[in-house]
Write a protein that holds these residues in place. Sequence first.
Motif: not given
Length: 379
Positions: A271-272, A310-311, A259-265, A248-249
């Motif tokens: 997790y949620v 966050k999500a 390039e890895r933003h969506d992967e981290l999302v 989240a942070e």
Amino acid sequence: MAKNLLNTETRRTQRKNRRNIYCAEGAKKILSLRSLCPLCLCVFISQSAASRYEDLAKVKLVADRVLRIYDPAQLPWHWGEATLMLGMLRAAEVTDDARYSDFVVAWLNRHASRSPLILNPDFCLPAVSALLVYKKTKDEKYLRIAERTVKMIMKKFPRADDGTLYHIVPGQVWIDEVFMLTPLLAHFGVIAGRAEYIDEAIRQIFLVRGHTLDGATGLSRHRWSAEDDTRSPAVWARGNGWVVMAIAEVLDVLPADNERHDELVGELKSYVETLSRYQDASGLWHTVIDRSDSYLETSASAMFIVGFKKALKEDWVSEKYRENLERAIRGLISKIAEDGSIAGVSGPTNPGDFTHYQSIPIGEHPYGYGAVLLALTRE
């Protein structure tokens, strides 16, 4: 798609409207929410005015207890105390009470004068508070602490063959380290204009998750041993909480076009979705997540709230998970006593089996206060 969502006119309007909220003491004044730090020090704004006041009142209740029971001059430069300091900085922002940030500055100044030792990842998290105070004060001594810590992480700390950073035991990766290391790397990278630090933060999240992954649940085990490629046997809640908060942070400052933003999302969404299946009827989670015969643990539950908030805020998960979030918040608040003390926080925990986690005593711990403050102050 995530980038488009973040850039819509609706999103901009929502952010503008959220800058003004009522103080917990009543509608006597308006707080102008200025960003205290690159960790996106968010205010928790609940769905109704009544719950908003209640939650901010709980923030003050908890933070006031911290001032009563802890002397910043006596607190060490370590992960638990560092978690507390992050919570106190956010409490200062949402309540407009400088006593809470003064508490953090007193702690920082004591250690800054002694050039704190940075022995392993557990000694890195304090540098985040130093970085946040630097953002506010522009005092270079705080920036130097953060810079020195980042250099230790990047150049001195031991790693596995694939580059995964080890924790306090040579040859072992613990999921705790994700929060001890990656927010600092990401946010310092933003301040310094060093994309490689941001990339390293993301890389470490996925490396640690890969090594500790529990195939049955999709969550993480506590420890991975490089020597024999084995994992500790249980799915420890607070360890997964550290991962959720770290994701989240980092996402707070990660550009949507990374390039890895969506992967981290996707990792946060996973997790949620998974945590919702293991949530207790009380709203909290068990200290061994997939074992309902283990006790309910407050600090981990607070950390999961950070991820759910966050999500949901970013519309990355279905609104159906808001019920899980609201139930978790109710469960968390039920653990806060009238004197601001927090029940159900397990003690410092090394990797082990189910019996080991179940035997960890509960009590008052700095990181418990910090986790609860981080949960209640996040928007």
